[in-house]
Design an enzyme around this catalytic site. Structure first.
Site, PDB file in Angstrom:
ATOM      1  CG  ASP A  21      -8.157  -4.581   2.069  1.00 28.28           C
ATOM      2  OD1 ASP A  21      -9.530  -4.105   2.014  1.00 28.28           O
ATOM      3  OD2 ASP A  21      -7.996  -4.533   0.565  1.00 28.28           O
ATOM      4  CG  ASP A  38     -13.558  -6.902   2.112  1.00 27.69           C
ATOM      5  OD1 ASP A  38     -13.652  -6.413   3.344  1.00 27.69           O
ATOM      6  OD2 ASP A  38     -13.964  -6.167   0.854  1.00 27.69           O
ATOM      7  CG  ASP A  85      -1.913 -20.127  -0.888  1.00 24.11           C
ATOM      8  OD1 ASP A  85      -1.028 -20.320  -0.285  1.00 24.11           O
ATOM      9  OD2 ASP A  85      -1.341 -20.971  -2.030  1.00 24.11           O
ATOM     10  CE  LYS A 124       1.803 -17.535  -2.034  1.00 23.31           C
ATOM     11  NZ  LYS A 124       0.382 -19.020  -2.783  1.00 23.31           N
ATOM     12  CE1 TYR A 166      -3.678  -2.622   0.428  1.00 26.15           C
ATOM     13  CE2 TYR A 166      -4.906  -0.249   1.392  1.00 26.15           C
ATOM     14  CZ  TYR A 166      -4.882  -1.397   1.301  1.00 26.15           C
ATOM     15  OH  TYR A 166      -6.044  -2.188   0.500  1.00 26.15           O
TER      16      TYR A 166
HETATM   17  C1  IPM Z   1     -10.397  -0.901   3.997  1.00 24.77           C
HETATM   18  C2  IPM Z   1     -10.757  -0.571   2.920  1.00 24.77           C
HETATM   19  C3  IPM Z   1      -9.157   1.229   2.215  1.00 24.77           C
HETATM   20  C4  IPM Z   1      -8.108  -0.428   2.827  1.00 24.77           C
HETATM   21  C5  IPM Z   1      -9.734   1.342   1.416  1.00 24.77           C
HETATM   22  C6  IPM Z   1     -10.652   2.317   1.660  1.00 24.77           C
HETATM   23  C7  IPM Z   1      -8.254   2.718   0.680  1.00 24.77           C
HETATM   24  O1  IPM Z   1     -10.867  -1.347   1.839  1.00 24.77           O
HETATM   25  O2  IPM Z   1      -9.965   0.212   5.062  1.00 24.77           O
HETATM   26  O3  IPM Z   1     -10.164  -1.686   4.906  1.00 24.77           O
HETATM   27  O4  IPM Z   1      -7.328  -1.201   1.913  1.00 24.77           O
HETATM   28  O5  IPM Z   1      -7.179  -0.611   3.231  1.00 24.77           O
HETATM   29 MN    MN Z   2     -11.180  -3.420   2.407  1.00 23.54          MN
END
Ligand code: IPM
Ligand code: MN
Length: 371
Positions: free
Chosen positions: A245, A249, A221, A189, A142
């Site tokens: 990240d 999710d 993975d 990884k 990032y």
């Molecule tokens: C999160 C979001 C952010 C990230 C984005 C909006 C930059 O997806 O906080 O998980 O990737 O960190």
């Molecule tokens: Mn995110």
């Protein structure tokens, strides 16, 4: 207790979900004799529209002067669909994380029996799922060197990590594991990436300082698969920025809705609390978004202030809404309640204004009739 909270509504559904969290915090303040004051500041697409800058300096200074930050969401489709945009809302959040040195993002994942039917996993795999992802937040790909060649046919994102960057978040994760079931899983990884090999080395070196914690190593993975196949096995997952990240999710859908998950970002200065969901622009302004991610982030903030009784009450209130079917559209697309109604119910519960059996028929009036 007096606390000054910087509020960054951000974009999309950010303002409406944050408003509910503030209602709940106000109720808690009244009930327990605290004083919470709020300073609103700009970040994201709204900040670009107002000032040309996704993170005005004023926002950074307001945050630094506050006791904690409550943040909504960031992002706008007009930037997502324009890969040539020079200024992007997300830059605001990344710069804020870096400026405030918020190097650890803590994302708890647990399931609610009332929502088991919404999970893509079978009920028997959901009971007692309770783990926490420690995502490194200010390093890795990032924040590495970024470059696109002049003719635009080659692009680079560099991923680098230093030992101190790994150590500081690893220590936090180990300490957290000691307070829990004492299992730490490093997700990396290391069979391919140099940075991952450094992560493994550093974590192996630190591990003896936490001899009561069992350390596991998983390739990302495989971890992505294990989170679906057997999520119960995890206690604390430690991982680098981008892997964290992605798997957070993924982990959120186990619970039944991405809208439920809170997070805390901590580091060397003031801590920031935000739901893990995005700005959900399709729902913005419709009063249908799930405010629980934001409300549970406020609960994490209360814990951070040492107000554990208050935090538990907020979680109890959230549970109460879920078990009584007071849920938003993401959870029940037919019989749903509005964002603001859920916020009011939770704040009434936290303020002890719900006596005996709640008068469901009064609440029904606020129920959506759109089918
Ligand atoms: C999160 C979001 C952010 C990230 C984005 C909006 C930059 O997806 O906080 O998980 O990737 O960190
Ligand atoms: Mn995110």
């Amino acid at each position: 207790m007096k606390k000054n909270i910087a509020v960054i509504n951000g974009d999309g559904i950010g303002p409406e979900v944050t408003r509910q969290a503030i209602k709940v915090l106000d109720s808690i303040a009244e009930q327990f004799g605290h004083e919470f004051t709020y300073q609103h500041c700009l970040m994201g697409a709204v900040a670009i529209d107002a000032t040309g800058n996704p993170l005005p300096d004023e926002t950074i200074s307001t945050c630094l002067e506050s006791d904690a930050i409550l943040f909504g969401a960031i992002g706008h489709p007009k930037y997502d669909n324009d890969p040539t945009a020079k200024v992007r809302p997300e830059q605001g959040l990344l710069k804020l994380r870096k400026s405030l040195q918020l190097f650890a993002n803590i994302r708890p994942v647990n399931t609610y029996p009332a929502l088991h039917h919404l999970s893509p996993l079978k009920s028997k795999n959901l009971e007692s799922v309770d783990f926490v992802i420690f995502r490194e937040l200010t390093g890795g790909i990032y924040f590495g060197k970024k470059e696109t060649s002049e003719e635009g046919n080659r692009a680079i994102d560099e991923c680098s990590y230093t030992r101190p960057e790994i150590e500081r978040v690893a220590h936090l994760a180990f300490k957290y594991a000691q307070q829990r079931r004492k299992i730490l899983t490093l997700v990396d990884k290391a069979n391919v990436l140099e940075t991952s090999r450094l992560w493994r080395k550093v974590v192996q070196e630190i591990a003896p300082q936490y001899s009561d914690v069992k350390v596991d190593f998983l390739f990302v993975d495989n971890a992505a698969m294990q989170i679906i196949v057997n999520p119960k096995q995890f206690d604390v997952i430690l991982t680098e920025n981008m892997f964290g990240d992605i798997i957070s999710d993924e982990a959120s859908v186990i619970t039944g809705s991405l809208g439920l998950l809170p997070s805390a970002s901590v580091g060397n200065t003031v801590a920031l609390f935000e739901p893990i969901h995005g700005s959900y622009p399709q729902a913005a302004g419709k009063d249908i978004a799930n405010p629980l991610g934001s409300i549970l982030s406020a609960a994490m903030m209360l814990d951070h202030f040492g107000l554990t009784k208050e935090a538990s009450l907020v979680r109890e209130a959230v549970n109460w809404t879920l078990t009584n079917g007071f849920v938003t559209k993401d959870i029940d697309p037919v019989n749903f309640y509005f964002t603001s109604t859920i916020g009011e119910l939770i704040s009434d519960y936290a303020g002890d204004r719900i006596h005996d059996k709640v008068n469901k028929s009064n609440i029904e009036i606020r129920k959506s009739t759109i089918i």
